[in-house]
Design a protein around this motif. Structure first.
Motif, PDB file in Angstrom:
ATOM      1  N   SER A 160      -1.865  -4.651 -10.512  1.00  0.00           N
ATOM      2  CA  SER A 160      -2.373  -2.992 -10.186  1.00  0.00           C
ATOM      3  C   SER A 160      -3.831  -3.014  -9.613  1.00  0.00           C
ATOM      4  CB  SER A 160      -2.426  -2.388 -11.477  1.00  0.00           C
ATOM      5  OG  SER A 160      -3.091  -1.135 -11.603  1.00  0.00           O
ATOM      6  N   GLY A 161      -3.739  -3.104  -8.376  1.00  0.00           N
ATOM      7  CA  GLY A 161      -5.125  -2.838  -7.626  1.00  0.00           C
ATOM      8  C   GLY A 161      -5.840  -1.690  -8.156  1.00  0.00           C
ATOM      9  N   HIS A 162      -7.174  -1.901  -8.231  1.00  0.00           N
ATOM     10  CA  HIS A 162      -8.250  -0.870  -8.622  1.00  0.00           C
ATOM     11  C   HIS A 162      -7.859  -0.612 -10.137  1.00  0.00           C
ATOM     12  CE1 HIS A 162      -8.974  -0.454  -4.688  1.00  0.00           C
ATOM     13  NE2 HIS A 162      -7.744  -0.011  -4.256  1.00  0.00           N
ATOM     14  N   ALA A 163      -6.910  -1.189 -10.772  1.00  0.00           N
ATOM     15  CA  ALA A 163      -6.476  -0.854 -12.051  1.00  0.00           C
ATOM     16  C   ALA A 163      -6.210   0.696 -12.406  1.00  0.00           C
ATOM     17  CB  ALA A 163      -7.441  -1.206 -13.285  1.00  0.00           C
ATOM     18  N   GLY A 164      -5.727   1.170 -11.188  1.00  0.00           N
ATOM     19  CA  GLY A 164      -5.443   2.822 -11.193  1.00  0.00           C
ATOM     20  C   GLY A 164      -6.710   3.839 -10.913  1.00  0.00           C
ATOM     21  N   ASN A 165      -7.764   3.100 -10.941  1.00  0.00           N
ATOM     22  CA  ASN A 165      -9.195   3.790 -10.299  1.00  0.00           C
ATOM     23  C   ASN A 165      -9.844   4.716 -11.327  1.00  0.00           C
ATOM     24  OD1 ASN A 165     -10.636   3.137  -8.202  1.00  0.00           O
ATOM     25  ND2 ASN A 165      -9.145   3.841  -6.594  1.00  0.00           N
ATOM     26  N   VAL A 166      -8.823   5.590 -11.766  1.00  0.00           N
ATOM     27  CA  VAL A 166      -9.352   6.571 -12.617  1.00  0.00           C
ATOM     28  C   VAL A 166      -8.788   6.859 -13.887  1.00  0.00           C
ATOM     29  CG1 VAL A 166     -10.452   8.093 -10.881  1.00  0.00           C
ATOM     30  CG2 VAL A 166      -8.008   8.380 -11.587  1.00  0.00           C
TER      31      VAL A 166
ATOM     32  N   GLY B 105      -3.272   3.887  -7.998  1.00  0.00           N
ATOM     33  CA  GLY B 105      -4.414   5.249  -8.298  1.00  0.00           C
ATOM     34  C   GLY B 105      -3.646   6.423  -8.736  1.00  0.00           C
ATOM     35  N   SER B 106      -4.229   7.578  -8.497  1.00  0.00           N
ATOM     36  CA  SER B 106      -3.566   8.575  -9.092  1.00  0.00           C
ATOM     37  C   SER B 106      -2.467   9.302  -8.312  1.00  0.00           C
ATOM     38  CB  SER B 106      -4.753   9.842  -9.215  1.00  0.00           C
ATOM     39  OG  SER B 106      -5.563  10.008  -8.305  1.00  0.00           O
ATOM     40  N   ASP B 107      -2.260   9.051  -6.907  1.00  0.00           N
ATOM     41  CA  ASP B 107      -1.283   9.716  -6.304  1.00  0.00           C
ATOM     42  C   ASP B 107       0.036   9.096  -6.608  1.00  0.00           C
ATOM     43  OD1 ASP B 107      -0.053   7.588  -3.741  1.00  0.00           O
ATOM     44  OD2 ASP B 107      -2.038   6.796  -4.812  1.00  0.00           O
ATOM     45  N   PRO B 108       1.241   9.981  -6.450  1.00  0.00           N
ATOM     46  CA  PRO B 108       2.660   9.819  -6.876  1.00  0.00           C
ATOM     47  C   PRO B 108       3.100   8.271  -6.592  1.00  0.00           C
ATOM     48  CG  PRO B 108       2.377  11.964  -6.431  1.00  0.00           C
ATOM     49  CD  PRO B 108       1.020  11.386  -5.723  1.00  0.00           C
ATOM     50  N   HIS B 109       2.927   8.098  -5.429  1.00  0.00           N
ATOM     51  CA  HIS B 109       3.600   6.728  -4.787  1.00  0.00           C
ATOM     52  C   HIS B 109       2.862   5.515  -5.593  1.00  0.00           C
ATOM     53  CE1 HIS B 109       5.609   9.512  -2.333  1.00  0.00           C
ATOM     54  NE2 HIS B 109       4.844   9.577  -1.221  1.00  0.00           N
ATOM     55  N   SER B 110       1.699   5.529  -5.779  1.00  0.00           N
ATOM     56  CA  SER B 110       1.135   4.407  -6.388  1.00  0.00           C
ATOM     57  C   SER B 110       0.595   4.516  -7.501  1.00  0.00           C
ATOM     58  CB  SER B 110       0.002   3.902  -5.477  1.00  0.00           C
ATOM     59  OG  SER B 110      -0.980   5.050  -5.230  1.00  0.00           O
ATOM     60  N   HIS B 111       1.342   5.518  -8.558  1.00  0.00           N
ATOM     61  CA  HIS B 111       0.992   5.635  -9.820  1.00  0.00           C
ATOM     62  C   HIS B 111       1.265   4.040 -10.607  1.00  0.00           C
ATOM     63  CE1 HIS B 111       0.696   6.833 -14.140  1.00  0.00           C
ATOM     64  NE2 HIS B 111      -0.133   7.700 -13.648  1.00  0.00           N
ATOM     65  N   PRO B 112       0.409   3.288 -11.383  1.00  0.00           N
ATOM     66  CA  PRO B 112       0.572   2.209 -12.064  1.00  0.00           C
ATOM     67  C   PRO B 112       1.586   2.401 -13.174  1.00  0.00           C
ATOM     68  CG  PRO B 112      -1.616   2.881 -12.611  1.00  0.00           C
ATOM     69  CD  PRO B 112      -1.400   4.053 -11.500  1.00  0.00           C
ATOM     70  N   GLY B 113       1.877   3.449 -13.663  1.00  0.00           N
ATOM     71  CA  GLY B 113       2.712   3.264 -14.491  1.00  0.00           C
ATOM     72  C   GLY B 113       4.195   2.990 -14.238  1.00  0.00           C
ATOM     73  N   LEU B 114       4.508   3.214 -12.824  1.00  0.00           N
ATOM     74  CA  LEU B 114       5.594   2.684 -12.116  1.00  0.00           C
ATOM     75  C   LEU B 114       5.763   1.044 -12.057  1.00  0.00           C
ATOM     76  CD1 LEU B 114       5.448   5.095  -9.181  1.00  0.00           C
ATOM     77  CD2 LEU B 114       6.629   5.512 -11.154  1.00  0.00           C
TER      78      LEU B 114
ATOM     79  N   TYR C 110       0.757  -1.201   0.139  1.00  0.00           N
ATOM     80  CA  TYR C 110      -0.039  -0.023   0.315  1.00  0.00           C
ATOM     81  C   TYR C 110       0.872   1.264  -0.012  1.00  0.00           C
ATOM     82  CZ  TYR C 110      -4.246   2.462   0.627  1.00  0.00           C
ATOM     83  OH  TYR C 110      -5.488   3.323   0.591  1.00  0.00           O
ATOM     84  N   PRO C 111       1.331   1.629  -1.147  1.00  0.00           N
ATOM     85  CA  PRO C 111       2.343   2.674  -1.054  1.00  0.00           C
ATOM     86  C   PRO C 111       1.827   4.128  -0.713  1.00  0.00           C
ATOM     87  CG  PRO C 111       2.236   1.469  -3.281  1.00  0.00           C
ATOM     88  CD  PRO C 111       1.311   0.869  -2.518  1.00  0.00           C
ATOM     89  N   PRO C 112       0.352   4.332  -0.853  1.00  0.00           N
ATOM     90  CA  PRO C 112       0.005   5.945  -0.206  1.00  0.00           C
ATOM     91  C   PRO C 112       0.230   5.794   1.376  1.00  0.00           C
ATOM     92  CG  PRO C 112      -1.623   4.835  -1.561  1.00  0.00           C
ATOM     93  CD  PRO C 112      -0.521   3.600  -1.369  1.00  0.00           C
ATOM     94  N   TYR C 113       0.525   4.758   2.071  1.00  0.00           N
ATOM     95  CA  TYR C 113       0.856   5.019   3.586  1.00  0.00           C
ATOM     96  C   TYR C 113       2.187   5.106   3.753  1.00  0.00           C
ATOM     97  CZ  TYR C 113      -3.486   2.658   5.083  1.00  0.00           C
ATOM     98  OH  TYR C 113      -4.940   2.420   5.162  1.00  0.00           O
ATOM     99  N   THR C 114       3.092   5.091   2.785  1.00  0.00           N
ATOM    100  CA  THR C 114       4.553   5.419   2.833  1.00  0.00           C
ATOM    101  C   THR C 114       4.983   6.933   2.085  1.00  0.00           C
ATOM    102  OG1 THR C 114       5.458   4.437   0.765  1.00  0.00           O
ATOM    103  CG2 THR C 114       4.884   2.970   2.466  1.00  0.00           C
ATOM    104  N   GLN C 115       6.248   6.971   2.273  1.00  0.00           N
ATOM    105  CA  GLN C 115       6.727   8.194   1.359  1.00  0.00           C
ATOM    106  C   GLN C 115       7.516   8.128   0.264  1.00  0.00           C
ATOM    107  OE1 GLN C 115       8.048   8.110   4.946  1.00  0.00           O
ATOM    108  NE2 GLN C 115      10.214   8.810   4.977  1.00  0.00           N
ATOM    109  N   TRP C 116       7.366   6.733  -0.284  1.00  0.00           N
ATOM    110  CA  TRP C 116       8.213   6.581  -1.509  1.00  0.00           C
ATOM    111  C   TRP C 116       7.382   5.871  -2.579  1.00  0.00           C
ATOM    112  CZ3 TRP C 116       9.142   4.153   3.568  1.00  0.00           C
ATOM    113  CH2 TRP C 116      10.337   4.876   4.061  1.00  0.00           C
ATOM    114  N   ASP C 117       7.570   6.261  -3.820  1.00  0.00           N
ATOM    115  CA  ASP C 117       7.196   5.623  -4.897  1.00  0.00           C
ATOM    116  C   ASP C 117       7.376   4.286  -5.074  1.00  0.00           C
ATOM    117  OD1 ASP C 117       6.594   8.398  -5.657  1.00  0.00           O
ATOM    118  OD2 ASP C 117       8.011   8.338  -7.103  1.00  0.00           O
ATOM    119  N   LEU C 118       6.424   3.478  -5.651  1.00  0.00           N
ATOM    120  CA  LEU C 118       6.585   2.072  -5.668  1.00  0.00           C
ATOM    121  C   LEU C 118       7.651   1.266  -6.289  1.00  0.00           C
ATOM    122  CD1 LEU C 118       5.102   0.506  -8.355  1.00  0.00           C
ATOM    123  CD2 LEU C 118       2.885   1.301  -7.413  1.00  0.00           C
TER     124      LEU C 118
END
Lengths: 254, 249
Positions: free
Chosen positions: B158-164, B134-143, B102-110
C-alpha cells in the motif's frame, strides 16, 4: 555528518510555526503546554512561536484568547492571528499597547471571498508596516498574484510565507524575487534539493525553520536541514537566528 | 548505510514532473541519498499507459547506476491487451524486479478483474506490487485484502499507506488480516504519529520506507522515520530490512 537512528539538532532551534489546541475536526495530540514542551524536548527544540488552531477556521479573536493558557515566558511565544476587520485589528492593537505583539498571522478570509488586496486589507497592512510588525502568511490559503501585487504596495512590511509545498514550486522563486522583504518558512519544502538551491539563490538569511506541528510531525524538517550542503552558520541562521531577528523588528533587507 | 543497516527507499519515480519541479536528475537524487545514507532507491515510471515507454526509461536510468537503483515495471489496464507481455519483457529482459500500479489513472477499482492478469503474473513469480493508495475509490487500500486473499504468493504494498486517516486505518486492517500486505510510508502529509501507528498496529516487519523521490526529496521522508518514537530495531526493519527481504536484494 553520518546518519544515526537517533537524531538531535546540533544548533539552537527556534521553531517559527507551531499550532496548539484543537481543530473542530481534529483534536491535538498535545493536550496542554507540558505535553507540547515534552514533544519539543524529544526533538531538541528550544523555543517555539505558537498560534492557536481555533484561529485557523473559527475565530482569530477567540483563538487568540485561547492561546493565553499555552504561553510560557521562556520557551513558548505568542503569535496572534489577525484578519482585516475592525474587531480583529482592535484586539491586536490592544495587545500591542501592552507590548505583547512581535508578529501576527493572517487568518484566511479568502475562503469567504475577501481577497488579499489593498482595498480589503490596506488598513491592517498599513498599521502593521507602520509598527514594524511582521506578518506570517500561510501559502495554502493564498493566491500568488494577490500576494505579489499587494505586498509590492507595502514595501516596508516584513512577511514570512508559510508552508510552501511542492504544489507551490513554480511560485516560490518569482514571489521571493518580487517581494524582497519576504522570508520563506520551510516546513513543507520537499522538492528535490530545494533547500540548497534556494539558499544559494537567495541567501540563507531569507529562510526560517518551522515544523508546522501539529499539522506535521515535529522533527522531520530539522533532520533534513541537518543533512544538507548548507554551512553551519547558514544552519544556525535558519534554525533560530533569522527568526530572532525578524521578531526584534529587524527583518527588513533595506 | 545507517549504523550498518542497508537503507532501501521503496518508492521513487523516473521522468519529469515539471509542474511540481520534480526532475529525475540522477546527481541530485544520489546527492540526497548520500547525505542520509540511503543505499538503494526503487524507481518506476508511471507516465505512459503502454508500459513499454516508461519501463525503457526506467531501465536506462537504472543502468547508469546499477548498484544504487532497482527498477519496477509499470503497466496499465488502459492498454490491457499488452500488460502481461510487457511485464514479461520488463522483468525478464530489462531486469526490473517488482511492479508499480497507479489505479487513479484508470477507471477501475484495484480489485476488479481487469487487473487480475497482473496479479496472476506476480503470484506465479512471487513478486511485490506497489500501488498508489489513498482516499479515491479506485485506489482505496481496503481493496488490497481482496487481492491478497486471491493471490497469496504475490506481495501487495500500500503506497503512502493510504495517505490519510480513514484509508490508512483500512490499510492497517488489511495488513493485520493478510501476511502478504505491506505499508509504505511516503506522504506529503507527514501527520504526527503516523509512523508510530503503522509500526504499532501493523508490525514493524510490515512497514517499508519510501520517499517519492524525485517528486519529493528523500531526506525529509527518511527523517520522519528517524525521528519517530519507535525502537531502533523497528527503524532498521522499516528503513531497509523489510525491503531487502521482500525484493530478495
Amino acid at each position: 555528518m553520518s546518519t544515526q537512528f537517533t537524531f538531535r539538532p546540533r544548533v539552537p532551534v527556534f521553531d517559527a510555526n507551531v499550532r496548539v489546541g484543537d481543530l473542530h475536526y481534529q483534536p491535538s495530540p498535545c493536550r496542554n503546554r507540558e505535553q507540547l514542551l515534552a514533544e519539543m524536548d524529544r526533538h531538541g527544540v528550544d523555543r517555539a512561536l505558537i498560534y492557536h488552531a481555533q484561529t485557523e477556521e473559527v475565530s482569530p479573536i477567540d483563538g487568540n484568547g485561547f492561546l493565553e493558557e499555552w504561553l510560557d515566558s521562556s520557551r513558548l511565544f505568542p503569535q496572534w492571528s489577525i484578519t482585516p476587520t475592525p474587531d480583529s485589528l482592535a484586539q491586536v492593537q490592544g495587545l500591542h499597547e501592552e507590548g505583547r505583539v512581535h508578529s501576527v498571522r493572517l487568518h484566511n478570509a479568502r475562503k469567504v471571498g475577501l481577497p488579499f488586496r489593498p482595498w480589503a486589507c490596506g488598513t491592517m497592512l498599513s498599521w502593521l508596516s507602520e509598527h514594524r510588525i511582521p506578518l506570517w502568511i500561510p501559502l495554502p490559503d493564498a493566491d500568488a498574484d494577490e500576494l505579489a501585487m499587494t505586498l509590492s504596495a507595502f514595501p516596508e512590511l516584513v512577511t514570512v510565507l508559510v508552508g510552501a509545498h511542492y504544489s507551490h514550486a513554480l511560485w516560490v522563486r518569482p514571489l521571493m524575487t518580487a517581494v524582497p522583504n519576504a522570508y520563506l518558512e520551510l516546513s513543507r519544502i520537499e522538492p528535490l534539493g530545494e533547500v540548497e538551491a534556494l539558499c544559494e539563490e537567495f541567501g540563507a538569511e531569507r529562510f526560517v525553520y518551522g515544523s508546522w506541528y501539529d499539522r506535521l510531525a515535529m522533527g522531520t524538517m530539522l533532520f533534513y536541514l541537518h543533512h544538507t550542503d548548507i554551512s553551519e552558520s547558514e544552519l544556525e541562521l535558519i534554525c533560530a537566528g533569522n527568526l530572532h531577528r525578524i521578531l526584534q523588528g529587524e527583518g527588513r533587507h533595506d | 548505510m545507517i549504523e550498518e543497516q542497508r537503507v532501501i527507499d521503496f518508492h521513487g519515480h523516473t521522468g519529469r514532473l515539471d509542474l511540481y519541479n520534480g526532475v529525475d536528475d540522477p546527481d541530485l537524487i544520489l546527492g540526497a541519498m548520500d547525505k542520509v545514507g540511503i543505499d538503494v532507491s526503487c524507481v518506476f515510471n508511471i507516465f505512459h499507459p503502454d508500459g513499454t515507454t516508461g519501463n525503457d526509461i526506467t531501465a536506462r536510468f537504472v543502468a547508469e547506476h546499477p548498484d544504487r537503483f532497482v527498477g519496477f515495471a509499470y503497466v496499465s489496464p488502459m492498454m490491457a491487451e499488452g500488460m502481461v507481455a510487457e511485464l514479461t519483457r520488463a522483468i525478464d529482459e530489462l531486469g526490473l524486479v517488482a511492479i508499480k500500479l497507479y489505479p487513479p489513472y484508470t477507471q477501475w477499482d484495484l480489485n476488479e478483474p481487469i487487473w487480475h492478469p497482473i496479479y496472476e503474473f506476480a503470484n506465479e513469480r512471487g513478486l511485490a506490487i506497489i500501488f498508489h493508495t489513498g482516499s479515491d475509490p479506485h485506489s482505496h487500500p481496503g481493496l488490497l485484502a481482496d487481492c491478497a486473499a486471491k493471490f497469496p504468493n504475490a506481495n501487495f504494498v500500500s503506497g503512502h499507506a493510504g495517505n490519510v486517516a480513514e484509508p490508512r486505518a483500512a490499510a492497517i486492517r488489511a495488513a493485520q488480516e493478510y501476511p502478504n500486505i505491506y505499508l509504505e510510508t511516503c506522504s506529503t502529509f507527514r501527520t504526527p504519529g503516523v509512523i508510530e501507528q503503522l509500526v504499532n498496529e501493523a508490525g514493524a516487519d510490515r512497514v517499508l520506507f519510501g520517499s517519492d523521490i524525485a517528486l519529493m526529496d528523500s531526506r525529509p521522508q527518511l527523517g520522519k522515520i528517524i525521528t519517530a518514537d519507535i525502537s531502533d530495531e523497528a527503524k532498521r526493519l522499516v528503513c531497509g530490512g523489510n525491503a531487502a527481504r521482500l525484493l530478495g536484494i
